[in-house]
Design a protein around this motif. Structure first.
Motif, PDB file in Angstrom:
ATOM      1  N   GLN A 177     -12.523  25.849 -27.281  1.00 14.96           N
ATOM      2  CA  GLN A 177     -12.216  24.640 -26.517  1.00 14.96           C
ATOM      3  C   GLN A 177     -10.772  24.650 -26.026  1.00 14.96           C
ATOM      4  O   GLN A 177     -10.485  24.178 -24.926  1.00 14.96           O
ATOM      5  CB  GLN A 177     -12.484  23.401 -27.365  1.00 14.96           C
ATOM      6  N   ALA A 178      -9.877  25.178 -26.859  1.00 16.30           N
ATOM      7  CA  ALA A 178      -8.474  25.263 -26.436  1.00 16.30           C
ATOM      8  C   ALA A 178      -8.329  26.220 -25.263  1.00 16.30           C
ATOM      9  O   ALA A 178      -7.639  25.918 -24.273  1.00 16.30           O
ATOM     10  CB  ALA A 178      -7.608  25.714 -27.608  1.00 16.30           C
ATOM     11  N   LEU A 179      -8.970  27.390 -25.352  1.00 23.48           N
ATOM     12  CA  LEU A 179      -8.876  28.372 -24.275  1.00 23.48           C
ATOM     13  C   LEU A 179      -9.501  27.861 -22.980  1.00 23.48           C
ATOM     14  O   LEU A 179      -9.033  28.184 -21.884  1.00 23.48           O
ATOM     15  CB  LEU A 179      -9.546  29.679 -24.707  1.00 23.48           C
ATOM     16  N   ARG A 180     -10.546  27.051 -23.110  1.00 16.00           N
ATOM     17  CA  ARG A 180     -11.203  26.471 -21.929  1.00 16.00           C
ATOM     18  C   ARG A 180     -10.488  25.216 -21.431  1.00 16.00           C
ATOM     19  O   ARG A 180     -10.870  24.646 -20.421  1.00 16.00           O
ATOM     20  CB  ARG A 180     -12.661  26.133 -22.260  1.00 16.00           C
ATOM     21  N   ARG A 181      -9.482  24.791 -22.177  1.00 12.99           N
ATOM     22  CA  ARG A 181      -8.708  23.596 -21.841  1.00 12.99           C
ATOM     23  C   ARG A 181      -9.601  22.361 -21.743  1.00 12.99           C
ATOM     24  O   ARG A 181      -9.435  21.511 -20.851  1.00 12.99           O
ATOM     25  CB  ARG A 181      -7.930  23.800 -20.540  1.00 12.99           C
ATOM     26  N   SER A 182     -10.532  22.266 -22.673  1.00  8.20           N
ATOM     27  CA  SER A 182     -11.441  21.125 -22.704  1.00  8.20           C
ATOM     28  C   SER A 182     -10.707  19.811 -22.944  1.00  8.20           C
ATOM     29  O   SER A 182     -11.228  18.737 -22.629  1.00  8.20           O
ATOM     30  CB  SER A 182     -12.501  21.325 -23.802  1.00  8.20           C
ATOM     31  N   TYR A 183      -9.510  19.899 -23.494  1.00  7.39           N
ATOM     32  CA  TYR A 183      -8.740  18.694 -23.772  1.00  7.39           C
ATOM     33  C   TYR A 183      -8.317  17.966 -22.502  1.00  7.39           C
ATOM     34  O   TYR A 183      -7.873  16.812 -22.545  1.00  7.39           O
ATOM     35  CB  TYR A 183      -7.493  19.034 -24.603  1.00  7.39           C
ATOM     36  N   HIS A 184      -8.432  18.621 -21.341  1.00  4.01           N
ATOM     37  CA  HIS A 184      -8.078  17.967 -20.083  1.00  4.01           C
ATOM     38  C   HIS A 184      -8.876  16.683 -19.887  1.00  4.01           C
ATOM     39  O   HIS A 184      -8.375  15.717 -19.291  1.00  4.01           O
ATOM     40  CB  HIS A 184      -8.332  18.912 -18.902  1.00  4.01           C
ATOM     41  N   LYS A 185     -10.112  16.658 -20.397  1.00  5.98           N
ATOM     42  CA  LYS A 185     -10.960  15.474 -20.232  1.00  5.98           C
ATOM     43  C   LYS A 185     -10.408  14.277 -20.993  1.00  5.98           C
ATOM     44  O   LYS A 185     -10.762  13.133 -20.692  1.00  5.98           O
ATOM     45  CB  LYS A 185     -12.380  15.787 -20.706  1.00  5.98           C
ATOM     46  N   LYS A 186      -9.555  14.528 -21.981  1.00  7.16           N
ATOM     47  CA  LYS A 186      -9.020  13.441 -22.807  1.00  7.16           C
ATOM     48  C   LYS A 186      -7.635  12.999 -22.369  1.00  7.16           C
ATOM     49  O   LYS A 186      -7.101  12.034 -22.905  1.00  7.16           O
ATOM     50  CB  LYS A 186      -8.968  13.892 -24.266  1.00  7.16           C
ATOM     51  N   LEU A 187      -7.059  13.703 -21.412  1.00  4.24           N
ATOM     52  CA  LEU A 187      -5.687  13.430 -21.008  1.00  4.24           C
ATOM     53  C   LEU A 187      -5.625  12.618 -19.718  1.00  4.24           C
ATOM     54  O   LEU A 187      -6.513  12.701 -18.861  1.00  4.24           O
ATOM     55  CB  LEU A 187      -4.928  14.746 -20.794  1.00  4.24           C
ATOM     56  N   LYS A 188      -4.567  11.847 -19.576  1.00  7.77           N
ATOM     57  CA  LYS A 188      -4.279  11.151 -18.326  1.00  7.77           C
ATOM     58  C   LYS A 188      -3.527  12.125 -17.418  1.00  7.77           C
ATOM     59  O   LYS A 188      -2.303  12.058 -17.271  1.00  7.77           O
ATOM     60  CB  LYS A 188      -3.437   9.912 -18.600  1.00  7.77           C
ATOM     61  N   LEU A 189      -4.270  13.045 -16.824  1.00  7.57           N
ATOM     62  CA  LEU A 189      -3.643  14.124 -16.068  1.00  7.57           C
ATOM     63  C   LEU A 189      -2.828  13.613 -14.894  1.00  7.57           C
ATOM     64  O   LEU A 189      -1.834  14.223 -14.506  1.00  7.57           O
ATOM     65  CB  LEU A 189      -4.719  15.097 -15.576  1.00  7.57           C
ATOM     66  N   GLY A 190      -3.237  12.477 -14.330  1.00  7.03           N
ATOM     67  CA  GLY A 190      -2.508  11.935 -13.201  1.00  7.03           C
ATOM     68  C   GLY A 190      -1.101  11.487 -13.548  1.00  7.03           C
ATOM     69  O   GLY A 190      -0.255  11.363 -12.658  1.00  7.03           O
ATOM     70  N   ALA A 191      -0.857  11.269 -14.833  1.00  8.35           N
ATOM     71  CA  ALA A 191       0.472  10.813 -15.268  1.00  8.35           C
ATOM     72  C   ALA A 191       1.409  11.979 -15.551  1.00  8.35           C
ATOM     73  O   ALA A 191       2.577  11.758 -15.875  1.00  8.35           O
ATOM     74  CB  ALA A 191       0.340   9.931 -16.505  1.00  8.35           C
ATOM     75  N   LEU A 192       0.897  13.222 -15.440  1.00  8.70           N
ATOM     76  CA  LEU A 192       1.698  14.400 -15.761  1.00  8.70           C
ATOM     77  C   LEU A 192       2.202  15.066 -14.490  1.00  8.70           C
ATOM     78  O   LEU A 192       1.442  15.266 -13.530  1.00  8.70           O
ATOM     79  CB  LEU A 192       0.876  15.414 -16.564  1.00  8.70           C
ATOM     80  N   SER A 193       3.466  15.414 -14.485  1.00 15.47           N
ATOM     81  CA  SER A 193       4.005  16.214 -13.393  1.00 15.47           C
ATOM     82  C   SER A 193       3.491  17.644 -13.547  1.00 15.47           C
ATOM     83  O   SER A 193       3.049  18.034 -14.640  1.00 15.47           O
ATOM     84  CB  SER A 193       5.528  16.199 -13.433  1.00 15.47           C
ATOM     85  N   PRO A 194       3.513  18.459 -12.494  1.00 19.73           N
ATOM     86  CA  PRO A 194       3.046  19.847 -12.615  1.00 19.73           C
ATOM     87  C   PRO A 194       3.757  20.614 -13.731  1.00 19.73           C
ATOM     88  O   PRO A 194       3.132  21.373 -14.474  1.00 19.73           O
ATOM     89  CB  PRO A 194       3.353  20.435 -11.237  1.00 19.73           C
TER      90      PRO A 194
END
Length: 277
Positions: A177-194
């Protein structure tokens, strides 16, 4: 009548909002506390890898390390309270469901209940250590003692083996799951800068892979203890980490894993800031 219904509806919404805020605060406090423990364990393991460590690289060693710092007692109590928050957050997920479209399914609620029990135990051990009544024992001794008691039970060998296999599977799942970056679904990605997102990914992938490897190795030792019918073959976190230095790669594998655990500590801090709760 309509006024009374509207009043009840308003109160119900207010309670849900309050409960949501409480759950969010508990979750973020718990994730921060988890990050502190992983960061300290990683530092202790790194010191062992370089031959300068004198403490065990497990929760007990991390608590002892923290207690030696300025305001150590206060930090220990804060850590314990944060872990209580983690347990309560997982309890709320088990009872009322987690965020996401399938958060109310048994597939999500049962793991949340298991995590609640685990973090309740960890919180108790930290608070007991802070109160000076124990809680900082060796993970290796605890692992051997529990394994020995289970092996004495009817079908104990099978129980230990099944538990070991389950931990191995959990480790593999964590790593994948870490390698697939499954945690992206749990994060507020829009609040993160590149740039922040890249940093979070480094911590999430590297930290998750290292954590999964440690879980899988600990589970493999439990399976070996069951096969050989020897409780001493089971290893806690400290012995599991030290075993990496006994591989052909030597201390460098332990150093890499230790760095990964430190990254997972940083990833937990990122979750405390940007996770959807």
């Amino acid at each position: 009548m309509n006024a009374r219904v509207m009043a009840r509806t308003g109160r119900s919404r207010a309670r849900r909002a309050a409960n949501g805020s409480a759950a969010e605060g508990a979750a973020r406090a718990g994730l921060t506390a988890r990050g502190v423990i992983y960061l300290l364990v990683g530092i202790l393991a790194l010191q062992i890898g370089f031959g300068t460590g004198s403490r065990q690289a497990d929760r007990g060693g991390a608590l002892a390390e923290l207690s030696d710092k300025p305001f150590g007692a206060m930090l220990l109590w804060a850590l314990g309270v944060g872990l209580v928050g983690m347990a309560l957050w997982r309890l709320s997920e088990a009872l009322f469901g987690a965020t996401g479209k399938d958060g109310h399914t048994a597939k999500k609620r049962l793991p949340a209940a298991a995590r609640c029990v685990f973090y309740a135990f960890v919180a108790y051990s930290v608070l007991a250590f802070a109160a000076g009544t124990g809680g900082g024992g060796s993970s290796d001794r605890q692992s051997r003692d529990v394994t020995a008691r289970v092996l004495e039970m009817p079908a104990g060998r099978w129980l230990v083996g099944a538990a070991g296999v389950a931990v191995v599977v959990a480790g593999v799942v964590i790593g994948v799951q870490a390698l697939r970056r499954s945690y992206h679904k749990k994060l507020k990605l829009g609040a993160l800068s590149p740039r922040t997102r890249r940093l979070v990914d480094v911590c999430g992938v590297g930290g998750g892979a290292a954590r999964g490897l440690v879980f899988a190795a600990a589970g493999a030792f439990a399976v070996r203890a069951a096969v050989d019918y020897e409780a001493d073959k089971a290893k806690g976190l400290d012995d599991t980490l030290r075993s990496f230095a006994e591989t052909p790669l030597g201390p460098w594998l332990l150093i890499c894993v230790a760095a990964g655990l430190m990254l997972f500590g940083g990833f937990s801090f990122a979750l405390a800031r940007w996770r959807r709760v």
